[in-house]
Motif scaffolding. Structure first.
Motif, PDB file in Angstrom:
ATOM      1  N   ALA A 124      15.297  10.053 -38.703  1.00 46.75           N
ATOM      2  CA  ALA A 124      15.560   8.743 -39.187  1.00 46.75           C
ATOM      3  C   ALA A 124      15.521   8.964 -40.574  1.00 46.75           C
ATOM      4  O   ALA A 124      15.037   9.700 -41.149  1.00 46.75           O
ATOM      5  CB  ALA A 124      14.286   7.716 -38.765  1.00 46.75           C
ATOM      6  N   GLY A 125      16.404   7.836 -41.156  1.00 44.32           N
ATOM      7  CA  GLY A 125      16.804   7.798 -42.467  1.00 44.32           C
ATOM      8  C   GLY A 125      17.946   8.188 -43.192  1.00 44.32           C
ATOM      9  O   GLY A 125      18.988   8.008 -42.801  1.00 44.32           O
ATOM     10  N   TYR A 158      18.090   8.654 -32.948  1.00 48.90           N
ATOM     11  CA  TYR A 158      18.046   8.729 -34.400  1.00 48.90           C
ATOM     12  C   TYR A 158      18.652   7.411 -34.728  1.00 48.90           C
ATOM     13  O   TYR A 158      19.174   6.427 -34.117  1.00 48.90           O
ATOM     14  CB  TYR A 158      19.503   9.608 -34.952  1.00 48.90           C
ATOM     15  CG  TYR A 158      20.892   9.521 -33.904  1.00 48.90           C
ATOM     16  CD1 TYR A 158      21.622   8.278 -34.479  1.00 48.90           C
ATOM     17  CD2 TYR A 158      21.162  10.104 -33.131  1.00 48.90           C
ATOM     18  CE1 TYR A 158      23.093   8.228 -33.815  1.00 48.90           C
ATOM     19  CE2 TYR A 158      22.163   9.898 -32.329  1.00 48.90           C
ATOM     20  CZ  TYR A 158      23.199   9.063 -32.603  1.00 48.90           C
ATOM     21  OH  TYR A 158      24.466   8.812 -31.942  1.00 48.90           O
ATOM     22  N   SER A 159      18.146   6.961 -36.008  1.00 48.02           N
ATOM     23  CA  SER A 159      18.525   5.627 -36.854  1.00 48.02           C
ATOM     24  C   SER A 159      18.873   6.170 -38.165  1.00 48.02           C
ATOM     25  O   SER A 159      17.924   6.370 -39.040  1.00 48.02           O
ATOM     26  CB  SER A 159      17.390   4.814 -36.978  1.00 48.02           C
ATOM     27  OG  SER A 159      17.731   3.480 -37.468  1.00 48.02           O
ATOM     28  N   ILE A 160      20.173   6.046 -38.709  1.00 46.36           N
ATOM     29  CA  ILE A 160      20.358   6.815 -40.138  1.00 46.36           C
ATOM     30  C   ILE A 160      21.268   5.939 -41.111  1.00 46.36           C
ATOM     31  O   ILE A 160      21.944   5.107 -40.474  1.00 46.36           O
ATOM     32  CB  ILE A 160      21.114   8.167 -39.802  1.00 46.36           C
ATOM     33  CG1 ILE A 160      22.376   7.912 -39.268  1.00 46.36           C
ATOM     34  CG2 ILE A 160      20.085   9.019 -39.083  1.00 46.36           C
ATOM     35  CD1 ILE A 160      23.262   9.231 -39.223  1.00 46.36           C
ATOM     36  N   ARG A 172      21.033   1.076 -48.427  1.00 44.58           N
ATOM     37  CA  ARG A 172      19.971   1.440 -47.443  1.00 44.58           C
ATOM     38  C   ARG A 172      18.743   0.788 -47.638  1.00 44.58           C
ATOM     39  O   ARG A 172      17.816   1.354 -47.097  1.00 44.58           O
ATOM     40  CB  ARG A 172      19.746   2.942 -48.109  1.00 44.58           C
ATOM     41  CG  ARG A 172      19.105   2.951 -49.542  1.00 44.58           C
ATOM     42  CD  ARG A 172      19.174   4.242 -50.257  1.00 44.58           C
ATOM     43  NE  ARG A 172      20.606   4.595 -50.889  1.00 44.58           N
ATOM     44  CZ  ARG A 172      21.048   5.674 -51.376  1.00 44.58           C
ATOM     45  NH1 ARG A 172      20.183   6.795 -51.127  1.00 44.58           N
ATOM     46  NH2 ARG A 172      22.134   5.735 -51.889  1.00 44.58           N
ATOM     47  N   LEU A 178      23.063   0.629 -40.718  1.00 44.78           N
ATOM     48  CA  LEU A 178      22.657   1.721 -40.006  1.00 44.78           C
ATOM     49  C   LEU A 178      23.419   2.262 -38.891  1.00 44.78           C
ATOM     50  O   LEU A 178      24.153   1.484 -38.323  1.00 44.78           O
ATOM     51  CB  LEU A 178      21.179   1.264 -39.320  1.00 44.78           C
ATOM     52  CG  LEU A 178      20.066   0.936 -40.434  1.00 44.78           C
ATOM     53  CD1 LEU A 178      19.117   0.185 -39.783  1.00 44.78           C
ATOM     54  CD2 LEU A 178      19.802   1.684 -41.514  1.00 44.78           C
ATOM     55  N   GLU A 180      22.510   4.087 -35.231  1.00 45.44           N
ATOM     56  CA  GLU A 180      21.389   3.919 -34.502  1.00 45.44           C
ATOM     57  C   GLU A 180      21.752   4.352 -33.174  1.00 45.44           C
ATOM     58  O   GLU A 180      22.499   3.459 -32.334  1.00 45.44           O
ATOM     59  CB  GLU A 180      20.571   2.788 -34.596  1.00 45.44           C
ATOM     60  CG  GLU A 180      19.328   2.920 -33.943  1.00 45.44           C
ATOM     61  CD  GLU A 180      18.188   1.818 -34.240  1.00 45.44           C
ATOM     62  OE1 GLU A 180      18.032   1.696 -35.607  1.00 45.44           O
ATOM     63  OE2 GLU A 180      17.807   0.876 -33.483  1.00 45.44           O
ATOM     64  N   HIS A 196      12.472  -0.545 -41.402  1.00 42.74           N
ATOM     65  CA  HIS A 196      13.223  -0.310 -40.090  1.00 42.74           C
ATOM     66  C   HIS A 196      13.019   0.791 -39.615  1.00 42.74           C
ATOM     67  O   HIS A 196      12.858   1.097 -38.441  1.00 42.74           O
ATOM     68  CB  HIS A 196      14.765  -0.677 -40.086  1.00 42.74           C
ATOM     69  CG  HIS A 196      15.299  -0.507 -38.812  1.00 42.74           C
ATOM     70  ND1 HIS A 196      15.672  -1.681 -38.202  1.00 42.74           N
ATOM     71  CD2 HIS A 196      16.095   0.419 -38.362  1.00 42.74           C
ATOM     72  CE1 HIS A 196      16.424  -1.350 -37.012  1.00 42.74           C
ATOM     73  NE2 HIS A 196      16.581   0.080 -37.369  1.00 42.74           N
ATOM     74  N   TRP A 197      13.223   1.939 -40.425  1.00 41.46           N
ATOM     75  CA  TRP A 197      12.858   3.446 -40.005  1.00 41.46           C
ATOM     76  C   TRP A 197      11.630   3.593 -39.566  1.00 41.46           C
ATOM     77  O   TRP A 197      11.364   4.412 -38.669  1.00 41.46           O
ATOM     78  CB  TRP A 197      13.485   4.351 -41.150  1.00 41.46           C
ATOM     79  CG  TRP A 197      14.912   4.393 -41.376  1.00 41.46           C
ATOM     80  CD1 TRP A 197      15.911   4.212 -40.278  1.00 41.46           C
ATOM     81  CD2 TRP A 197      15.450   4.171 -42.404  1.00 41.46           C
ATOM     82  NE1 TRP A 197      17.064   4.104 -40.852  1.00 41.46           N
ATOM     83  CE2 TRP A 197      16.938   4.037 -42.205  1.00 41.46           C
ATOM     84  CE3 TRP A 197      15.389   4.192 -43.827  1.00 41.46           C
ATOM     85  CZ2 TRP A 197      17.835   3.910 -43.274  1.00 41.46           C
ATOM     86  CZ3 TRP A 197      16.368   4.022 -44.825  1.00 41.46           C
ATOM     87  CH2 TRP A 197      17.479   4.015 -44.621  1.00 41.46           C
ATOM     88  N   PHE A 200      11.026   2.357 -36.127  1.00 37.45           N
ATOM     89  CA  PHE A 200      11.913   3.030 -35.317  1.00 37.45           C
ATOM     90  C   PHE A 200      11.167   4.279 -34.906  1.00 37.45           C
ATOM     91  O   PHE A 200      11.102   4.631 -33.716  1.00 37.45           O
ATOM     92  CB  PHE A 200      13.448   3.528 -35.801  1.00 37.45           C
ATOM     93  CG  PHE A 200      14.299   4.328 -35.081  1.00 37.45           C
ATOM     94  CD1 PHE A 200      15.119   3.709 -34.102  1.00 37.45           C
ATOM     95  CD2 PHE A 200      14.194   5.757 -35.012  1.00 37.45           C
ATOM     96  CE1 PHE A 200      15.801   4.380 -33.202  1.00 37.45           C
ATOM     97  CE2 PHE A 200      15.081   6.519 -34.231  1.00 37.45           C
ATOM     98  CZ  PHE A 200      16.054   5.975 -33.393  1.00 37.45           C
ATOM     99  N   TYR A 219      11.937  12.438 -40.841  1.00 37.16           N
ATOM    100  CA  TYR A 219      12.035  11.373 -41.463  1.00 37.16           C
ATOM    101  C   TYR A 219      12.578  11.635 -42.834  1.00 37.16           C
ATOM    102  O   TYR A 219      11.681  11.961 -43.752  1.00 37.16           O
ATOM    103  CB  TYR A 219      10.645  10.765 -41.363  1.00 37.16           C
ATOM    104  CG  TYR A 219      10.632   9.273 -42.168  1.00 37.16           C
ATOM    105  CD1 TYR A 219      11.815   8.751 -42.558  1.00 37.16           C
ATOM    106  CD2 TYR A 219       9.356   8.706 -42.584  1.00 37.16           C
ATOM    107  CE1 TYR A 219      11.834   7.521 -43.091  1.00 37.16           C
ATOM    108  CE2 TYR A 219       9.326   7.695 -43.268  1.00 37.16           C
ATOM    109  CZ  TYR A 219      10.398   7.107 -43.536  1.00 37.16           C
ATOM    110  OH  TYR A 219      10.746   5.796 -44.244  1.00 37.16           O
TER     111      TYR A 219
END
Length: 811
Positions: A124-125, A158-160, A172, A178, A180, A196-197, A200, A219
């Protein structure tokens, strides 16, 4: 050394980077922990309270430090992508670097390894490893979308942020965009990216807590990277305004929200009863932004992101594993290649020497093992090619806990000189320092030393053209790459054609020219478009007040600069991309201001002046083209009449912070200048006379050029004697360049065409072309392994050729 501390605070999750060597696993097979690796974005040690920081409240990270191992000698690369590539692969940048914002799609990542080790994986990130250059940046078409997609990087979920092209990344922070689990989300109204991250990650932990496989979470935080904007805890917070003006006043809130996010992740792990089963590591990708000054117990610290000093590379590293890692302060050396071996060590999947990782696991040190540890860390730092990265030059160093040795020979006692202002004299240091110098020198000698990929692609794969201004025309020649011979492709009439320069995108050529009228001849600049096959066509011809002797173009291709020799001035003109006669800046210098050149970082406009024996240094503000004298308005050249002095032309080394000037009097030669782009100062460190041995007749220099790889320097000598001198003292002088210091050593003289006012080197560095202003000829030379040119052919090209350049173009 490891110093144990009493445990006075609750256990907290720590994110760590671990690299394993060839020793056995540090963790028993039955105790494979979950691993959470958290990396802040742009935060040096001065930002954390447990490291002596006083400006920001960081209770969550400080609790981790109190409950685990706090490393005091952890280092990162000075910029984000450089660190991330090392962390993801376990290799130094000199082994796996492609270009900024990009990870080799064939690389094996920390996600791949941990998935193979039987872990459920999550990321994430911030990603920023697939595509970086905007479409108008030179060579961007060669790099856009060429990196690794997060979907291919070994992460199950993943969430990026910054999943694709830079210009598409969105925010960001407020109203984030994102990518995701294969779906593009956003802009998300009312949301804040870091929250949000965390949600997640915590959801992933909740769903995996009772699984039959451990989990690995990477992260990569967005905080506290620019833009400096409010957080949800700020008084100025407005979730509907992601475009809130960037203001460093928001930085404290951003650091404290970063800490809050760390705390939320760790608290969730502990609340689920996973603290004893989870290794948490907290790290940062580089130092704090240079606009930020933080207070510490040792005084104020100015951020050093982008610099190779401690302010840019010394970062926090905290490791917590409740019940396994005892509270301690650890002074073992760590760098970003060490994380992959470390997490594999924790996973009981240590990788032996056959993989060849540069990293070493620091898990044993965190667990209290005082055995094998690093004796040094190494840095190969060159973020090019990439948009806005031309400002950097390659820097290499090796260091231990005390001493630091740079590739150019600079040697420092860092604890005593953290800003590296006082290099040590190796001949005068004590035996301990000399031993360290020898050890670190061996490291630098052993490490591969590649240069970055060409910004515009491999010229060997492109057609090559030679452009020549002669008489009232600009000619285009095809270059036969196997022989160096030329054939005329085009002859375009341009009244008064003289020195010219290419736009960075290779789509335009700007040439000095004249406008003919009944009232006489008006100085002008011609805009020529470069079309298919390199052919030229006229776009516009616009006047200037004074004819420039030479032209330069800024790195963005938006402004031209030229000097006016007799008037002692320099002028900046706008191009859009056609030059239409708009003057945006004027510098009043001294007579005989000879040429102009922009610094590699686009922050300075330098004007060598032969008359006053100075190099004028002026601030340049890109986007608007504003110029003004720098804080040190000029650098004086050597004064001794027996030396080379009176600078004429200036070129910058492609990979080192070094510049070279051709000096035309009293005995001609070359000056080697150390360049400090922060202060805009030049310091002449070497002065070499190029007057041929045994010849005392009048002679001067003209042009100066570097080979594309920076390994050879060339300067043209021109005889000032009578024409019956046979021109034998017109020559190209070759120098070999030291690839560490930039110092030069003369190799030899090659006779060339008469009055070689201008010469050029082909994009591959294989050929050199000389415009003979006196004999109306263009000479072609092959450059051998020694660097010395050897004539291939000579061509009649018309009246008084004044300027020659080469260009690689798409086939």
């Amino acid at each position: 050394m490891r110093v144990s501390l009493p445990s006075i605070l609750p256990s907290i999750l720590i994110v760590s980077v671990i690299v394993a060597g060839d020793r056995g696993p540090a963790v028993a097979a039955e105790s494979r922990p979950n691993v959470v690796l958290i990396m802040a974005d742009d935060l040096g040690v001065e930002g954390i309270g447990s490291y002596g920081g006083r400006s920001y409240a960081t209770p969550a990270v400080d609790r981790l430090a109190a409950d685990g191992a706090r490393f005091t000698n952890a280092f990162a690369q000075p910029l984000c992508t450089n660190t991330r590539v090392q962390l993801m692969t376990g290799f130094y940048n000199n082994r796996n670097w492609l270009y900024f914002g990009t990870l080799d799609p064939e690389a094996k990542t920390i996600g791949h390894y941990m998935r193979e080790a039987g872990y459920e994986t999550c990321m994430a990130g911030k990603w920023q490893l697939q595509s970086y250059d905007p479409p108008n940046y030179p060579g961007a078409d060669l790099r856009r979308g060429r990196g690794m997609s997060v979907a291919d990087a070994g992460f199950d979920e993943y969430s990026i942020f910054h999943a694709w092209h830079t210009e598409d990344k969105g925010s960001r922070y407020a109203r984030p965009t994102l990518y995701e689990n294969g779906e593009l989300l956003g802009p998300l109204d009312g949301a804040y990216g870091p929250d949000h991250w965390v949600d997640f990650i915590n959801d992933f932990v909740t769903r995996r807590r009772d699984g039959d496989r451990p989990f690995f979470i990477y992260y990569a935080m967005a905080l506290p990277h620019t833009p400096f904007v409010p957080t949800p805890d700020s008084e100025a917070w407005d979730p509907d305004r992601p475009d809130t003006p960037d203001d460093t006043d928001h930085f404290p809130d951003m650091v404290e929200y970063m800490d809050k996010c760390v705390g939320r992740v760790v608290d969730h792990i502990d609340a689920l009863g996973l603290g004893d089963d989870t290794l948490v590591i907290f790290y940062s990708d580089n130092g704090t932004h240079q606009l930020i000054t933080s207070d510490t117990t040792d005084g104020p610290v100015v951020g050093g992101k982008g610099k190779t000093t401690d302010a840019g590379t010394h970062v926090p590293l905290v490791v917590r594993w409740s019940g396994q890692v005892a509270p301690a302060v650890v002074d073992d050396l760590v760098d970003s290649t060490d994380f992959l071996p470390t997490v594999l060590d924790a996973a009981n999947r240590p990788v032996g020497n056959e993989v060849g990782f540069d990293g070493v696991s620091f898990l044993p040190a965190a667990l209290g093992d005082s055995g094998d540890k690093r004796e040094w860390v190494f840095c190969h730092y060159d973020p090019r090619p990439g948009w806005d990265k031309d400002q950097f030059r390659k820097v290499r160093f090796a260091r231990d806990e005390t001493y630091k040795l740079y590739g150019d020979g600079g040697f420092y006692d860092v604890p005593s000189d953290p800003l590296e202002k006082r290099p040590l004299d190796v001949s005068a240091v004590d035996p301990e320092a000399r031993e360290a110098w020898q050890k670190l020198g061996r490291v630098l000698d052993q490490m591969p030393n590649p240069d970055p990929a060409p910004r515009d692609g491999d010229p060997g794969e492109l057609d090559q053209r030679v452009y020549l201004a002669a008489g009232d025309a600009v000619s285009v020649f095809d270059l036969e790459k196997s022989t160096g011979r030329l054939s005329l492709r085009q002859n375009l009439a341009v009244d008064g054609a003289g020195p010219f320069v290419f736009a960075p995108n290779k789509k335009f050529l700007y040439s000095t020219a004249t406008i003919k009228s009944r009232g006489g001849r008006q100085p002008a600049i011609a805009t020529l478009a470069i079309g298919e096959g390199g052919a030229l066509s006229s776009v516009d011809l616009a006047p200037v007040e004074h004819r420039p002797g030479y032209l330069a173009i800024d790195n963005n291709g938006e402004f031209l600069a030229g000097s006016h020799y007799r008037a002692g001035r320099a002028t900046v003109w706008a191009v859009e991309p056609t030059y239409r006669g708009v003057e945006v800046g004027r510098l009043l210098l001294e007579p005989k201001a000879h040429s102009a050149v922009f610094s590699p970082d686009n922050r300075w406009l330098l004007v060598p002046a032969t008359g006053p024996n100075k190099i004028f240094v002026n601030r340049f503000i890109a986007q608007v083209g504003r110029t003004s004298p720098g804080p040190t308005p000029f650098s004086p050249a050597p004064e001794d009449p027996g030396d080379a002095r009176q600078p004429r032309h200036l070129v910058f080394h492609p990979h080192l912070s070094v510049a070279y000037a051709s000096h035309e009097r009293e005995r001609p030669g070359v000056g080697v200048w150390r360049w400090d782009t922060e202060t805009g100062t030049l310091d002449c460190v070497q002065n070499v006379v190029t007057q041929p041995d045994g010849y005392d007749g009048p002679i001067t220099t003209a042009d100066i050029r570097l080979s594309p790889d920076g390994l050879f320097l060339y300067v043209s000598n021109r005889s000032l004697g009578p024409d019956d001198d046979s021109g034998r003292h017109n020559s190209i002088v070759t120098f070999r360049v030291d690839d560490r210091s930039g110092a030069v050593e003369m190799v030899g003289h090659t006779p060339c065409e008469r009055i070689p006012r201008s010469f050029a080197i082909g994009p591959e560095g294989r050929y050199l072309f000389v415009a003979g202003q006196s004999d109306d000829r263009l000479g072609a030379y092959r450059i051998g392994e020694s660097g010395v040119p050897e004539k291939v052919a000579s061509y009649d090209v018309g009246r008084r050729p004044s300027w020659v350049e080469t260009l690689a173009i798409p086939e």
